[in-house]
Design a protein around this motif. Structure first.
Motif, mmCIF file in Angstrom:
data_model
loop_
_atom_site.group_PDB
_atom_site.id
_atom_site.type_symbol
_atom_site.label_atom_id
_atom_site.label_comp_id
_atom_site.label_asym_id
_atom_site.label_seq_id
_atom_site.Cartn_x
_atom_site.Cartn_y
_atom_site.Cartn_z
ATOM 1 N N LEU A 254 0.839 -1.148 -0.085
ATOM 2 C CA LEU A 254 0.060 0.041 -0.006
ATOM 3 C C LEU A 254 0.817 1.165 -0.028
ATOM 4 O O LEU A 254 0.337 2.299 0.027
ATOM 5 C CB LEU A 254 -0.879 0.160 1.241
ATOM 6 C CG LEU A 254 -2.032 -1.010 1.499
ATOM 7 C CD1 LEU A 254 -2.850 -1.099 2.595
ATOM 8 C CD2 LEU A 254 -2.761 -1.028 0.191
ATOM 9 N N VAL A 256 2.982 2.451 2.107
ATOM 10 C CA VAL A 256 2.844 3.157 3.571
ATOM 11 C C VAL A 256 4.023 3.405 4.148
ATOM 12 O O VAL A 256 4.957 2.612 3.965
ATOM 13 C CB VAL A 256 1.733 2.279 4.664
ATOM 14 C CG1 VAL A 256 2.079 3.041 5.995
ATOM 15 C CG2 VAL A 256 0.378 2.350 4.094
ATOM 16 N N TRP A 337 -9.689 -4.886 -3.105
ATOM 17 C CA TRP A 337 -8.672 -3.942 -2.700
ATOM 18 C C TRP A 337 -7.632 -3.527 -4.155
ATOM 19 O O TRP A 337 -7.351 -2.184 -4.043
ATOM 20 C CB TRP A 337 -7.683 -4.315 -1.688
ATOM 21 C CG TRP A 337 -8.437 -4.239 -0.352
ATOM 22 C CD1 TRP A 337 -9.763 -4.475 0.129
ATOM 23 C CD2 TRP A 337 -7.698 -3.600 0.693
ATOM 24 N NE1 TRP A 337 -10.168 -3.905 1.308
ATOM 25 C CE2 TRP A 337 -8.798 -3.351 1.875
ATOM 26 C CE3 TRP A 337 -6.751 -2.764 1.089
ATOM 27 C CZ2 TRP A 337 -8.661 -2.977 2.995
ATOM 28 C CZ3 TRP A 337 -6.238 -2.272 2.515
ATOM 29 C CH2 TRP A 337 -7.312 -2.260 3.296
ATOM 30 N N LEU A 341 -6.825 1.634 -6.484
ATOM 31 C CA LEU A 341 -5.442 2.025 -6.217
ATOM 32 C C LEU A 341 -5.384 3.644 -6.256
ATOM 33 O O LEU A 341 -5.767 4.305 -6.748
ATOM 34 C CB LEU A 341 -4.482 1.406 -7.314
ATOM 35 C CG LEU A 341 -4.527 0.102 -7.384
ATOM 36 C CD1 LEU A 341 -3.404 -0.374 -8.435
ATOM 37 C CD2 LEU A 341 -4.013 -0.624 -6.129
ATOM 38 N N ASP A 342 -4.478 4.167 -5.052
ATOM 39 C CA ASP A 342 -4.092 5.414 -5.085
ATOM 40 C C ASP A 342 -3.044 5.835 -6.075
ATOM 41 O O ASP A 342 -2.432 4.608 -6.679
ATOM 42 C CB ASP A 342 -3.526 5.944 -3.977
ATOM 43 C CG ASP A 342 -4.706 5.838 -2.607
ATOM 44 O OD1 ASP A 342 -4.177 5.517 -1.482
ATOM 45 O OD2 ASP A 342 -5.822 6.326 -2.807
ATOM 46 N N GLU A 345 0.317 3.922 -5.604
ATOM 47 C CA GLU A 345 0.136 2.881 -5.451
ATOM 48 C C GLU A 345 0.469 2.167 -6.946
ATOM 49 O O GLU A 345 0.823 0.929 -7.267
ATOM 50 C CB GLU A 345 -0.678 1.972 -4.974
ATOM 51 C CG GLU A 345 -0.979 2.158 -3.591
ATOM 52 C CD GLU A 345 -2.377 1.786 -2.999
ATOM 53 O OE1 GLU A 345 -2.698 0.435 -3.054
ATOM 54 O OE2 GLU A 345 -3.182 2.499 -2.543
ATOM 55 N N MET A 427 -6.497 10.778 5.943
ATOM 56 C CA MET A 427 -6.576 9.991 4.575
ATOM 57 C C MET A 427 -7.741 10.413 3.790
ATOM 58 O O MET A 427 -7.778 10.275 2.671
ATOM 59 C CB MET A 427 -7.104 8.343 4.901
ATOM 60 C CG MET A 427 -5.978 7.663 5.518
ATOM 61 S SD MET A 427 -6.293 5.664 5.669
ATOM 62 C CE MET A 427 -7.256 5.768 6.850
ATOM 63 N N ARG A 431 -5.209 10.332 0.882
ATOM 64 C CA ARG A 431 -5.369 8.999 0.375
ATOM 65 C C ARG A 431 -7.104 8.486 0.529
ATOM 66 O O ARG A 431 -7.376 7.820 1.259
ATOM 67 C CB ARG A 431 -4.508 8.056 0.831
ATOM 68 C CG ARG A 431 -3.044 8.395 1.067
ATOM 69 C CD ARG A 431 -2.279 7.443 1.349
ATOM 70 N NE ARG A 431 -2.278 6.140 0.134
ATOM 71 C CZ ARG A 431 -1.590 5.241 0.211
ATOM 72 N NH1 ARG A 431 -0.615 4.891 1.327
ATOM 73 N NH2 ARG A 431 -1.472 4.362 -0.478
ATOM 74 N N LEU A 434 -7.640 4.982 -0.241
ATOM 75 C CA LEU A 434 -7.348 3.897 0.860
ATOM 76 C C LEU A 434 -8.287 4.018 2.013
ATOM 77 O O LEU A 434 -8.662 2.939 2.627
ATOM 78 C CB LEU A 434 -5.944 4.372 1.272
ATOM 79 C CG LEU A 434 -5.392 3.367 2.491
ATOM 80 C CD1 LEU A 434 -5.185 1.957 2.333
ATOM 81 C CD2 LEU A 434 -3.957 4.221 3.009
ATOM 82 N N ARG A 437 -11.249 1.935 1.118
ATOM 83 C CA ARG A 437 -10.930 0.346 1.389
ATOM 84 C C ARG A 437 -10.867 0.080 2.773
ATOM 85 O O ARG A 437 -11.629 -0.924 3.094
ATOM 86 C CB ARG A 437 -9.707 -0.067 0.791
ATOM 87 C CG ARG A 437 -9.631 -0.103 -0.713
ATOM 88 C CD ARG A 437 -8.271 -0.268 -1.435
ATOM 89 N NE ARG A 437 -7.307 0.684 -1.505
ATOM 90 C CZ ARG A 437 -6.150 0.627 -1.572
ATOM 91 N NH1 ARG A 437 -5.541 -0.397 -2.384
ATOM 92 N NH2 ARG A 437 -5.493 1.596 -1.799
ATOM 93 N N VAL A 438 -10.268 0.791 3.734
ATOM 94 C CA VAL A 438 -10.381 0.569 5.079
ATOM 95 C C VAL A 438 -11.735 0.432 5.838
ATOM 96 O O VAL A 438 -12.192 -0.408 6.348
ATOM 97 C CB VAL A 438 -9.182 1.339 5.826
ATOM 98 C CG1 VAL A 438 -9.361 1.177 7.454
ATOM 99 C CG2 VAL A 438 -7.986 1.069 5.405
ATOM 100 N N GLN A 477 -1.806 5.764 9.893
ATOM 101 C CA GLN A 477 -1.947 7.066 8.991
ATOM 102 C C GLN A 477 -1.832 8.033 9.942
ATOM 103 O O GLN A 477 -1.333 9.354 9.666
ATOM 104 C CB GLN A 477 -2.863 6.707 8.218
ATOM 105 C CG GLN A 477 -3.019 5.732 6.825
ATOM 106 C CD GLN A 477 -1.876 6.178 5.980
ATOM 107 O OE1 GLN A 477 -1.785 7.292 5.392
ATOM 108 N NE2 GLN A 477 -0.879 5.332 6.170
#
Length: 665
Positions: A254, A256, A337, A341-342, A345, A427, A431, A434, A437-438, A477
């Protein structure tokens, strides 16, 4: 690509094999079923000339016989439903032929026959699911063997390429795994719910309710001569700790930062829910670790395009679903996932043609898996589907984290929750994909199962071990956002100091949660010591804690026959107390009786959560526990008091007692 196609074809072939297996007539009737049915029928008829002659099984057929004035009456015949003659009565998984002469000659037997059919309706033919020849069990064994081999191959390849990797990440992964393993090993090993099934000495049970994956994994340990109580504990501790390096791999994919990744892993090391459940026997630990591995392999496969990672993804998805069928939703969520994509990524992808061919193969595996587990696991289990209350779960989703972090016994880390709030805000700006997704994974997982951490706490958390790791990504994050305000030259020192403070804070706050004990966990600990005082071959009876009269499971009290006690004491026999306790002395030279805490539960009409479960259960236990003391002589072997903690307040906060007796006529 060929490997993926073969995997897909194999799954479909096994589905056909499973269908064929259910259509033949080789299904036996298990010894456990025979014993339970014998206990139902073993009552003298009211008519003095009538006598129950017993049960017999032969070639998958069961016969129950009575006599009248010394003359044998025609027998009740029971066979698997697929093998039953056309005019038989369908009762659950069986076909029953009941000759009318029995009730005509012995009318009082009619009531016993009806009870016999009620019990039979809840039984499963031994060949239907869960035995050594079951296709799903064999499939799960092959899946785990393949996963182990492929994973070892990937680890070996990664080790050879270690010089080209960022060693800081390798060190973080190794240290976090060791720290997680050390903390979990320091906690008292116990059971994750009121039974925590393990592979019995005789093989898989006839009814793996949520899938045969756990039994398949444990059968490989047994094949390797590693199937002992100590091996069970070590395997669970390692499985829980493996979530740390797997999550680190996900964070790498990811993109990170290292500081955020390190803090995320630190919080997972200390997370009371994850630590406590990793120190128990629970198939949820295996399923969640597999699902985290699925997320890592799928992200890596879509980024790097290597055939080995694609193959591992195709193996892990069915392994997750066969371990816990209710993990299928979370397994599907992680497959989404890589499609979100960011910018950070997005990297070089394999040629489009290769992607689509591999996606088609994976889609075939997913569809075949979902159909198989629905048809051959979910439907036969008769487990109730998630009920209403999804809106309530949604409303309580965020408040439950705060409540768990600020209330006793601090099941969630307060720093983790506070940093997750900050991380979500950050985020949203930096992002957003992301965050989608989380948050999407966490929300959908809870809503799909229509349950949360509360009020079950540890029992509810076992369903959401994966989401705990996903939730902590937001905490990382938030930590990274705080570091951004520190001058760059002070950032490494500040990050280390902050992580030390947060780690000590989280571990200290979690001490109460690490020490929480449930009634069934105290029962398990007590019996592991008390049963050692019984001679080999002894039969241990207990009042059953499940009954059709109960509207829902009690989730309060240890079920010996389904617990790891069968592995701790392979030379003892565990059984439910029959309707007529006087009949138990005929079959065993050593008889023991375990009076569980279920005999102490009380109702509370003012508390709907208690009353809904205890209204029918309390009179049942009062009657059955009293019967146990009215037959034979009971000599106390050991006794204890347990924690009063259960899903609901069955004991009004008073520690209930548990006792083990030797029983003589």
């Amino acid at each position: 690509m060929r490997a993926l196609s073969l995997a897909s074809i194999a799954l479909l072939s096994l589905a056909a094999l499973a269908r064929g297996e259910t259509a033949d007539c080789r299904k036996a009737i298990s010894q456990e079923t025979t014993q339970r049915l014998f206990a139902v029928l073993n009552h003298p008829p009211s008519e003095p000339q009538c006598k129950f002659e017993g049960l017999s099984t032969n070639l998958g057929r069961m016969e129950a016989r009575w006599s009248h004035a010394g003359v044998m009456l025609p027998a009740i015949n029971v066979v698997a439903r697929e093998c039953a003659p056309p005019l038989s009565e369908s009762v659950g998984a069986f076909g029953v032929v009941t000759p009318p002469e029995i009730v005509r000659q012995c009318p009082s037997v009619g009531r016993q026959i009806e009870r016999f059919k009620e019990e039979l309706a809840t039984e499963v033919a031994a060949g239907a699911i869960g035995n050594l020849d079951d296709p799903l069990f064999r499939t799960a064994r092959l899946l785990f063997m393949a996963i182990i081999l492929v994973s070892l191959g990937l680890a070996l390849r990664g080790g050879m390429d270690l010089a080209n990797r960022d060693r800081r990440w390798v060190v973080v992964g190794a240290v976090s795994f060791a720290a997680a393993l050390g903390l979990r090993a320091a906690l008292p090993f116990s059971i994750g719910n009121w039974y925590s099934e393990v592979l019995p000495v005789s093989g898989p049970p006839p009814w793996p309710r949520f899938g045969p994956g756990l039994y398949a994994f444990q059968s490989l340990l047994r094949d390797a001569d590693l199937w002992t109580p100590a091996a069970l504990a070590v395997s669970q501790l390692v499985l829980g700790s493996l979530a740390l390096p797997l999550l680190l791999g996900v964070l790498w994919e990811l993109r990170v930062g290292l500081e955020a990744a390190s803090l995320t892993l630190l919080l997972l090391v200390c997370a009371p829910f994850h630590a406590r459940l990793s120190a128990t026997t629970s198939e949820h630990v295996l399923a969640s670790t597999l699902c985290l591995g699925l997320l890592l392999s799928w992200l890596r496969a879509m980024r790097a395009g290597g055939a080995t990672w694609w193959l591992l993804t195709c193996l892990l998805f069915p392994a997750v679903c066969l371990t816990r069928v209710d993990m299928a939703v979370q397994a599907l969520l992680v497959l989404v996932w890589p499609f979100l994509l960011d910018k950070i990524e997005r990297q070089q992808r394999p040629p489009p043609r290769a992607i689509w061919l591999r996606l088609a193969a994976l889609a075939l595996v997913v569809v075949a898996t979902l159909w198989i587990v629905y048809r051959y696991v979910a439907l036969p289990s008769h487990h109730p589907m998630p009920g209403e209350g999804r809106l309530l779960v949604l409303r309580q989703l965020l408040p439950q984290y705060w409540q768990l972090a600020t209330g006793e016994p601090a099941w969630m880390s307060l720093p983790a929750v506070l940093l997750a709030v900050l991380g979500a805000i950050v985020m949203l700006v930096r992002r957003p994909i992301l965050l989608m997704r989380v948050a999407g994974t966490v929300v959908i997982a809870f809503v799909a199962l229509a349950r949360g951490f509360l009020p079950d706490e540890l029992l509810g958390a076992r369903y959401f071990l994966l989401t705990i790791a996903i939730f902590l990504i937001a905490s990382g994050q938030g930590f990274e956002a705080l570091l951004d305000i520190v001058p760059r030259r002070y950032r490494p020192g500040f990050a280390v100091a902050a992580m030390v403070v947060i780690g000590v804070w989280s571990a200290a706050a979690g001490r109460t949660a690490y020490a929480v004990r449930y009634a069934f966990q105290d029962e398990y600990t007590f019996l592991r010591q008390a049963l050692a005082k019984l001679p080999d071959g002894c039969t241990v009876y207990a009042v059953p804690i499940r009954d059709e009269a109960f509207p829902v499971d009690l989730d309060c009290c240890l079920d010996m026959r389904r617990s790891p006690l069968v592995l701790d004491f392979p030379k003892l026999h565990f059984d439910e107390l029959p309707q007529d306790p006087a009949s138990i002395f005929a079959a065993a030279s050593c008889v023991a009786y375990y009076e569980s805490v279920s005999c102490s539960i009380v109702d509370d009409p003012q508390d709907r959560s208690v009353h809904g479960r205890a209204e029918k259960a309390v009179p049942f236990f009062q009657q059955r526990c009293a019967e146990a003391h009215q037959n034979g002589r009971l000599r106390l072997v050991a006794e204890t008091t347990t924690s009063p903690r259960a899903v609901v307040d069955f004991f009004h906060g008073r520690p209930p007692a548990a006792r083990l007796y030797r029983w003589t006529p």
